[in-house]
Design an enzyme around this catalytic site. Structure first.
Site, short mmCIF file in Angstrom:
data_model
loop_
_atom_site.label_atom_id
_atom_site.label_comp_id
_atom_site.label_asym_id
_atom_site.label_seq_id
_atom_site.Cartn_x
_atom_site.Cartn_y
_atom_site.Cartn_z
N HIS A 184 1.13 -1.41 -0.26
CA HIS A 184 -0.42 -0.10 -0.40
C HIS A 184 1.38 1.47 -0.17
CE1 HIS A 184 -2.63 3.09 0.95
NE2 HIS A 184 -1.66 3.84 2.10
N HIS A 195 1.33 5.27 -2.97
CA HIS A 195 1.65 6.46 -2.33
C HIS A 195 3.11 7.12 -2.66
CE1 HIS A 195 -0.77 7.67 1.30
NE2 HIS A 195 -1.29 6.17 1.74
N GLU A 253 -5.30 9.67 0.25
CA GLU A 253 -5.68 8.26 0.33
C GLU A 253 -6.90 7.71 -0.59
OE1 GLU A 253 -4.32 6.08 1.80
OE2 GLU A 253 -2.98 7.04 3.50
N SER A 288 -4.32 1.51 -4.71
CA SER A 288 -3.68 0.06 -4.15
C SER A 288 -4.88 -0.82 -3.54
CB SER A 288 -2.41 0.12 -2.97
OG SER A 288 -3.44 0.52 -1.85
#
Ligand code: PHE
Ligand code: FE
Length: 284
Positions: free
Chosen positions: A136, A141, A182, A201
């Protein structure tokens, strides 16, 4: 133990990471040699599945930057990524044992250091994991930290976070992180796309967030966003939409102190709230 582990939200489970490895800023060495062949295989299969889902769903900036992560058939060494990331935007990634508390998290971001959990999920968690793992954090990110405007936004967010923390407004500002970094969506000229790491993700929420008629999609408005609670164990009920990273960066330049006062007096909204003032975005 150098630092205390953290438990977020309503989770009953202790966090998985070994916090005895962490320094006082919560960073640790990436324990690369501890990865097993099965760990590398999990990463390779996650990467393969997720990258195949991106066209038409992930924003162009993300798709363009993804190759900057380097190797895809094993868990990368963070130093390898930093050799490219530092010259690109001045950011670096640092290993952490897992979720870290608000203050040190904001502090790392303010210094252009992005914390990346170094352990990977088990095969049983292939489709869904509650805590962030290395897949993730890296896949979701790190690509956009190669984008100069987005990278500046994340740094500005960290500095703003330190200030919010001192004002007792950390939780409200965290909602902006949640709904942008997010779970953010962006309107590209050719349609709605995902830029948030939690969606990018996720094998199931990526398509849902961009194409399902079910969730609310609202043009990002700071006060509305910071008042809105969110779900940590289900698809989001509401997504906030931006027009560009430049818009996001400009929108967050002003002093947030008056906004925090407004959140304080107006109160919170449920995750699926609908407000007359919402500027709703319909699927094209
Ligand atoms: N500009 C905000 C403040 O003064 C901080 C901030 C920046 C918040 C970027 C979010 C994102 O408090
Ligand atoms: Fe994340």
């Amino acid at each position: 133990m150098a630092v205390e582990p953290v438990v977020y939200g309503a989770s009953e489970r202790p966090p998985r990471g070994d916090y005895s490895r962490a320094q006082s800023d919560y960073t640790c060495a990436q324990n690369w040699s501890a990865y097993t062949e099965a760990d590398h295989d999990t990463y390779r299969r996650l990467y393969e599945r997720q990258s195949a889902l991106l066209p038409g769903l992930a924003c162009d900036a993300f798709i363009d930057a993804l190759p900057s992560l380097g190797v895809r058939d094993r868990i990368p060494r963070f130093e390898e990524i930093n050799e490219r990331l530092k010259p690109a935007t001045g950011w670096e990634i640092v290993a952490v044992p897992g979720l870290i508390p608000e203050r040190p998290f904001f502090d790392l971001l303010a210094h252009r250091r992005f914390p990346v959990t170094d352990w990977i999920r088990t095969p049983a968690e292939f489709d869904y994991i509650v805590e962030p793992d290395v897949f993730h954090d890296l896949f979701g990110h790190v690509p956009l930290l190669f984008n100069p405007v987005f990278a500046d936004y994340v740094q500005r967010y960290g500095a703003g976070g330190l200030k919010a923390h001192d004002l007792g407004a950390g939780e409200w500002l965290s909602r902006l992180y949640w709904y942008t970094i997010e779970f953010g969506l962006v309107r590209q000229s050719d349609g709605l796309r995902a830029y948030g790491a939690g969606i990018l993700s996720s094998s199931s929420e990526l398509r849902y967030s961009v194409t399902s008629p079910r969730p609310r999609r609202i043009a990002l408005e700071l006060l509305r966003c910071m008042r809105t609670r969110y779900k940590i164990d289900d698809f989001q009920a509401t997504y906030f939409v931006i027009d560009s990273f430049a818009q996001l960066f400009e929108m967050t330049a002003p002093d947030f102190a008056p906004l925090y006062e407004a959140v304080r007096s107006l109160g919170e909204l449920p995750a699926d709230a609908s407000m007359p003032s919402d500027s709703s975005i319909t699927l094209g």
